[in-house]
Scaffold this motif. Structure first.
Motif, PDB file in Angstrom:
ATOM      1  N   LEU A   2       4.378   8.316  -1.682  1.00  0.00           N
ATOM      2  CA  LEU A   2       4.179   7.532  -2.897  1.00  0.00           C
ATOM      3  C   LEU A   2       4.488   6.083  -2.546  1.00  0.00           C
ATOM      4  O   LEU A   2       5.599   5.766  -2.129  1.00  0.00           O
ATOM      5  CB  LEU A   2       5.093   8.027  -4.016  1.00  0.00           C
ATOM      6  N   GLN A   3       3.493   5.243  -2.668  1.00  0.00           N
ATOM      7  CA  GLN A   3       3.639   3.829  -2.339  1.00  0.00           C
ATOM      8  C   GLN A   3       3.026   2.998  -3.458  1.00  0.00           C
ATOM      9  O   GLN A   3       1.950   3.339  -3.960  1.00  0.00           O
ATOM     10  CB  GLN A   3       2.888   3.493  -1.042  1.00  0.00           C
ATOM     11  N   VAL A   4       3.685   1.909  -3.817  1.00  0.00           N
ATOM     12  CA  VAL A   4       3.103   0.948  -4.753  1.00  0.00           C
ATOM     13  C   VAL A   4       2.755  -0.288  -3.936  1.00  0.00           C
ATOM     14  O   VAL A   4       3.614  -0.859  -3.267  1.00  0.00           O
ATOM     15  CB  VAL A   4       4.073   0.584  -5.887  1.00  0.00           C
ATOM     16  N   ILE A   5       1.483  -0.654  -3.969  1.00  0.00           N
ATOM     17  CA  ILE A   5       1.025  -1.848  -3.270  1.00  0.00           C
ATOM     18  C   ILE A   5       0.865  -2.937  -4.321  1.00  0.00           C
ATOM     19  O   ILE A   5       0.061  -2.802  -5.246  1.00  0.00           O
ATOM     20  CB  ILE A   5      -0.307  -1.592  -2.538  1.00  0.00           C
ATOM     21  N   GLU A   6       1.636  -3.996  -4.181  1.00  0.00           N
ATOM     22  CA  GLU A   6       1.683  -5.037  -5.204  1.00  0.00           C
ATOM     23  C   GLU A   6       0.685  -6.155  -4.920  1.00  0.00           C
ATOM     24  O   GLU A   6       0.378  -6.456  -3.766  1.00  0.00           O
ATOM     25  CB  GLU A   6       3.089  -5.605  -5.291  1.00  0.00           C
ATOM     26  N   LEU A  64     -11.344  -1.934  -3.379  1.00  0.00           N
ATOM     27  CA  LEU A  64     -10.668  -1.090  -2.387  1.00  0.00           C
ATOM     28  C   LEU A  64     -10.392  -1.862  -1.100  1.00  0.00           C
ATOM     29  O   LEU A  64      -9.318  -1.707  -0.500  1.00  0.00           O
ATOM     30  CB  LEU A  64     -11.503   0.160  -2.085  1.00  0.00           C
ATOM     31  N   ILE A  65     -11.297  -2.705  -0.674  1.00  0.00           N
ATOM     32  CA  ILE A  65     -11.079  -3.502   0.543  1.00  0.00           C
ATOM     33  C   ILE A  65      -9.916  -4.468   0.346  1.00  0.00           C
ATOM     34  O   ILE A  65      -9.125  -4.702   1.270  1.00  0.00           O
ATOM     35  CB  ILE A  65     -12.373  -4.229   0.955  1.00  0.00           C
ATOM     36  N   ASP A  69      -6.669  -4.367   2.642  1.00  0.00           N
ATOM     37  CA  ASP A  69      -6.158  -5.546   3.354  1.00  0.00           C
ATOM     38  C   ASP A  69      -4.641  -5.664   3.242  1.00  0.00           C
ATOM     39  O   ASP A  69      -3.984  -6.187   4.140  1.00  0.00           O
ATOM     40  CB  ASP A  69      -6.806  -6.828   2.823  1.00  0.00           C
ATOM     41  N   LYS A  70      -4.088  -5.163   2.136  1.00  0.00           N
ATOM     42  CA  LYS A  70      -2.630  -5.213   1.942  1.00  0.00           C
ATOM     43  C   LYS A  70      -1.902  -4.114   2.725  1.00  0.00           C
ATOM     44  O   LYS A  70      -0.781  -4.309   3.175  1.00  0.00           O
ATOM     45  CB  LYS A  70      -2.281  -5.075   0.457  1.00  0.00           C
ATOM     46  N   ARG A  71      -2.513  -2.920   2.822  1.00  0.00           N
ATOM     47  CA  ARG A  71      -1.848  -1.778   3.479  1.00  0.00           C
ATOM     48  C   ARG A  71      -2.860  -0.916   4.232  1.00  0.00           C
ATOM     49  O   ARG A  71      -3.116   0.229   3.871  1.00  0.00           O
ATOM     50  CB  ARG A  71      -1.123  -0.922   2.443  1.00  0.00           C
ATOM     51  N   SER A  72      -3.408  -1.444   5.291  1.00  0.00           N
ATOM     52  CA  SER A  72      -4.405  -0.712   6.077  1.00  0.00           C
ATOM     53  C   SER A  72      -3.803   0.452   6.853  1.00  0.00           C
ATOM     54  O   SER A  72      -4.535   1.263   7.419  1.00  0.00           O
ATOM     55  CB  SER A  72      -5.126  -1.666   7.032  1.00  0.00           C
ATOM     56  N   ASP A  73      -2.492   0.563   6.865  1.00  0.00           N
ATOM     57  CA  ASP A  73      -1.823   1.654   7.584  1.00  0.00           C
ATOM     58  C   ASP A  73      -1.800   2.961   6.794  1.00  0.00           C
ATOM     59  O   ASP A  73      -1.453   4.006   7.346  1.00  0.00           O
ATOM     60  CB  ASP A  73      -0.387   1.257   7.927  1.00  0.00           C
ATOM     61  N   VAL A 139      -1.168   2.311  -6.939  1.00  0.00           N
ATOM     62  CA  VAL A 139      -0.287   3.385  -6.492  1.00  0.00           C
ATOM     63  C   VAL A 139      -1.080   4.290  -5.553  1.00  0.00           C
ATOM     64  O   VAL A 139      -2.158   4.767  -5.907  1.00  0.00           O
ATOM     65  CB  VAL A 139       0.245   4.199  -7.693  1.00  0.00           C
ATOM     66  N   VAL A 140      -0.531   4.505  -4.368  1.00  0.00           N
ATOM     67  CA  VAL A 140      -1.105   5.431  -3.393  1.00  0.00           C
ATOM     68  C   VAL A 140      -0.226   6.671  -3.443  1.00  0.00           C
ATOM     69  O   VAL A 140       0.997   6.575  -3.312  1.00  0.00           O
ATOM     70  CB  VAL A 140      -1.104   4.822  -1.974  1.00  0.00           C
ATOM     71  N   PHE A 141      -0.853   7.847  -3.643  1.00  0.00           N
ATOM     72  CA  PHE A 141      -0.039   9.037  -3.858  1.00  0.00           C
ATOM     73  C   PHE A 141      -0.705  10.300  -3.349  1.00  0.00           C
ATOM     74  O   PHE A 141      -1.909  10.345  -3.105  1.00  0.00           O
ATOM     75  CB  PHE A 141       0.307   9.175  -5.346  1.00  0.00           C
ATOM     76  N   ASP A 142       0.131  11.322  -3.218  1.00  0.00           N
ATOM     77  CA  ASP A 142      -0.319  12.653  -2.829  1.00  0.00           C
ATOM     78  C   ASP A 142      -0.834  13.346  -4.085  1.00  0.00           C
ATOM     79  O   ASP A 142      -0.051  13.629  -4.998  1.00  0.00           O
ATOM     80  CB  ASP A 142       0.845  13.432  -2.221  1.00  0.00           C
TER      81      ASP A 142
END
Length: 168
Positions: A2-6, A64-65, A69-73, A139-142
């Motif tokens: 669970l990640q929040v990309i701001e 999405l791009i 660009d903020k979290r390409s990992d 939010v990136v999540f499972d």
């Protein structure tokens, strides 16, 4: 996971995408699949392996791009599904899981309402975690962890965009 990309994008980009979505004639009541009509909510399918709506698909991929660009990992910017849902105070969200057997997929969700305030409700619930939905944050999540939006307390329509992508 669970990640929040701001601060992934500008509020103007969200406004442009929301305007295009609100003016689409392709909204449907297919989701949640298998639910009774009363439990369904409006959704706009944008990409289902291929673009369903080319203009909105291009705009969604542009968004999405910016997130990538903020979290390409975290993920590959290859979309198997993208949709926009519309919810308001008159419909409680359904707690659910997605992609139960597709363990290589993750989801990304965010709001298109550039003026959304957490007092309006619609927080993101993921397992036991509660994440405020902030414009320009994603939010990136499972998706195999039960998730939903909390109750919305305003009459304003909340538009959320979600992407299904492969995790890295």
């Amino acid at each position: 996971m669970l990640q929040v990309i701001e601060n992934c994008c500008s509020t103007s980009y969200l406004d442009m995408l929301k305007f295009a979505a609100m003016n689409s004639a392709n909204w449907n009541l297919k989701y949640p699949i298998g639910a009774s009509f009363e439990d369904k909510h409006l959704k706009l399918d944008i990409i289902e392996n291929e673009p369903v709506n080319e203009i909105l698909a291009g705009m969604a991929m542009g968004l999405l791009i910016q997130i990538y660009d903020k979290r390409s990992d975290l993920f590959y910017p290859e979309v198997s599904y993208c949709g926009i849902s519309m919810k308001d105070k008159h419909r409680l969200d359904n707690r659910h899981i997605d992609h139960e057997h597709d363990t290589d997929y993750i989801k990304i969700v965010g709001l298109l309402n550039s003026n959304w305030n957490s007092k309006d409700g619609g927080l993101f619930l993921h397992g036991d975690e509660v994440i405020p939905m902030v414009p320009t944050h994603f939010v990136v999540f499972d998706p195999r962890v039960p998730h939903c939006a909390s109750e919305i307390t305003t009459h304003e329509k909340r538009l959320g965009i979600d992407f299904t992508v492969k995790k890295k």
